[in-house]
Motif scaffolding. Structure first.
Motif, PDB file in Angstrom:
ATOM      1  N   PHE A  51       0.827  -1.198   0.000  1.00  0.00           N
ATOM      2  CA  PHE A  51       0.000   0.000   0.000  1.00  0.00           C
ATOM      3  C   PHE A  51       0.867   1.256   0.000  1.00  0.00           C
ATOM      4  O   PHE A  51       0.598   2.214  -0.706  1.00  0.00           O
ATOM      5  CB  PHE A  51      -0.940  -0.004   1.207  1.00  0.00           C
ATOM      6  N   SER A  52       1.941   1.245   0.768  1.00  0.00           N
ATOM      7  CA  SER A  52       2.761   2.452   0.904  1.00  0.00           C
ATOM      8  C   SER A  52       3.573   2.763  -0.342  1.00  0.00           C
ATOM      9  O   SER A  52       3.825   3.921  -0.629  1.00  0.00           O
ATOM     10  CB  SER A  52       3.681   2.340   2.115  1.00  0.00           C
ATOM     11  N   VAL A  53       4.005   1.767  -1.103  1.00  0.00           N
ATOM     12  CA  VAL A  53       4.806   2.052  -2.295  1.00  0.00           C
ATOM     13  C   VAL A  53       3.944   2.348  -3.520  1.00  0.00           C
ATOM     14  O   VAL A  53       4.463   2.729  -4.549  1.00  0.00           O
ATOM     15  CB  VAL A  53       5.800   0.914  -2.621  1.00  0.00           C
ATOM     16  N   SER A  54       2.653   2.192  -3.407  1.00  0.00           N
ATOM     17  CA  SER A  54       1.789   2.450  -4.550  1.00  0.00           C
ATOM     18  C   SER A  54       0.737   3.508  -4.229  1.00  0.00           C
ATOM     19  O   SER A  54      -0.357   3.474  -4.760  1.00  0.00           O
ATOM     20  CB  SER A  54       1.112   1.158  -4.996  1.00  0.00           C
ATOM     21  N   ASN A  55       1.097   4.446  -3.367  1.00  0.00           N
ATOM     22  CA  ASN A  55       0.132   5.439  -2.947  1.00  0.00           C
ATOM     23  C   ASN A  55       0.847   6.761  -2.703  1.00  0.00           C
ATOM     24  O   ASN A  55       1.852   6.796  -2.004  1.00  0.00           O
ATOM     25  CB  ASN A  55      -0.543   4.947  -1.659  1.00  0.00           C
ATOM     26  N   HIS A  56       0.344   7.836  -3.251  1.00  0.00           N
ATOM     27  CA  HIS A  56       1.044   9.112  -3.167  1.00  0.00           C
ATOM     28  C   HIS A  56       1.064   9.723  -1.763  1.00  0.00           C
ATOM     29  O   HIS A  56       1.767  10.684  -1.517  1.00  0.00           O
ATOM     30  CB  HIS A  56       0.502  10.110  -4.187  1.00  0.00           C
ATOM     31  N   TYR A  57       0.338   9.169  -0.822  1.00  0.00           N
ATOM     32  CA  TYR A  57       0.362   9.702   0.536  1.00  0.00           C
ATOM     33  C   TYR A  57       1.646   9.351   1.276  1.00  0.00           C
ATOM     34  O   TYR A  57       1.952   9.921   2.301  1.00  0.00           O
ATOM     35  CB  TYR A  57      -0.842   9.198   1.343  1.00  0.00           C
ATOM     36  N   PHE A  58       2.407   8.394   0.757  1.00  0.00           N
ATOM     37  CA  PHE A  58       3.588   7.911   1.462  1.00  0.00           C
ATOM     38  C   PHE A  58       4.899   8.272   0.774  1.00  0.00           C
ATOM     39  O   PHE A  58       5.928   7.701   1.091  1.00  0.00           O
ATOM     40  CB  PHE A  58       3.499   6.391   1.649  1.00  0.00           C
ATOM     41  N   ILE A  59       4.874   9.201  -0.165  1.00  0.00           N
ATOM     42  CA  ILE A  59       6.119   9.625  -0.804  1.00  0.00           C
ATOM     43  C   ILE A  59       6.382  11.088  -0.479  1.00  0.00           C
ATOM     44  O   ILE A  59       5.461  11.838  -0.169  1.00  0.00           O
ATOM     45  CB  ILE A  59       6.085   9.414  -2.337  1.00  0.00           C
ATOM     46  N   ARG A  60       7.643  11.473  -0.557  1.00  0.00           N
ATOM     47  CA  ARG A  60       8.021  12.853  -0.264  1.00  0.00           C
ATOM     48  C   ARG A  60       7.575  13.779  -1.388  1.00  0.00           C
ATOM     49  O   ARG A  60       7.405  13.369  -2.528  1.00  0.00           O
ATOM     50  CB  ARG A  60       9.527  12.958  -0.092  1.00  0.00           C
ATOM     51  N   SER A  61       7.472  15.035  -1.053  1.00  0.00           N
ATOM     52  CA  SER A  61       7.028  16.052  -1.995  1.00  0.00           C
ATOM     53  C   SER A  61       8.121  16.389  -3.003  1.00  0.00           C
ATOM     54  O   SER A  61       9.308  16.384  -2.672  1.00  0.00           O
ATOM     55  CB  SER A  61       6.637  17.316  -1.224  1.00  0.00           C
ATOM     56  N   SER A  62       7.720  16.672  -4.232  1.00  0.00           N
ATOM     57  CA  SER A  62       8.612  17.152  -5.294  1.00  0.00           C
ATOM     58  C   SER A  62       8.173  18.569  -5.648  1.00  0.00           C
ATOM     59  O   SER A  62       6.990  18.885  -5.600  1.00  0.00           O
ATOM     60  CB  SER A  62       8.505  16.264  -6.533  1.00  0.00           C
TER      61      SER A  62
END
Length: 184
Positions: A51-62
């Protein structure tokens, strides 16, 4: 995806074996609880990881603040004059606004004509069709998630949390083919 299925199958099989061992084995109550908990923890850990690697809530901002398409930027109000300067378009009424279709470029606005998305193979400021995946990562960094979409290739998704914008770069054979930038 095959890896996901295989890992889940192995975890389920282990869990079944541990349940059988629980009822048939001669172990203390504490060891039985630990034995039953291990496969469950593996399955839950794997699901959280997926879930965490396929969801934009768990990645840092660009930082996407400098991204423009044909001199226009997301969240800007647009005029008929600006739209005409880009070229001939077909205007489609959408439930939540308008879609201006130029063929290789689509501009979507809300009902007040504020730009909510661009879809194009023209590229963005520094990014063009045919650029390498390495160039994409050099521009936007390593904070993204990926998925595959039939017909479009592999998507790399970058998120700007300050502006609430999402940039999706579709690649085929590690080359940029199409970009979509939108508000969240």
């Amino acid at each position: 995806m095959l890896l996901v299925v295989v890992l889940l199958f192995i975890c389920i099989l282990l869990y079944i074996l541990f349940i059988i061992n629980y009822f048939l084995g001669d172990h203390s109550k504490k060891s039985k609880v630990v034995i039953l908990t291990i496969p469950l923890a593996i399955v839950l850990g794997f699901l959280v990881w997926q879930f965490s690697v396929s969801n934009h809530y768990f990645i840092r901002s660009s930082d996407l603040s400098k991204e423009t398409v044909v001199g226009m930027q997301l969240d800007e109000l647009t005029t008929v004059k600006q739209l005409n300067q880009v070229g001939e378009y077909e205007r489609n009424i959408q439930p939540d606004g308008f879609m201006y279709d130029y063929g290789d470029l689509m501009i979507k606005t809300d009902t007040s004509h504020r730009i909510t998305s661009f879809s194009t193979n023209w590229g963005l400021n520094e990014l063009e069709e045919g650029d390498s995946l390495n160039k994409v990562k050099a521009i936007y960094g390593d904070h993204y998630y990926t998925y595959k979409e039939m017909g479009l290739g592999k998507a790399y998704v970058f998120v700007d949390r300050e502006l609430d914008w999402v940039l999706t770069v579709w690649t085929q054979e590690a080359k940029v083919r199409y970009v979509w930038i939108s508000t969240m």
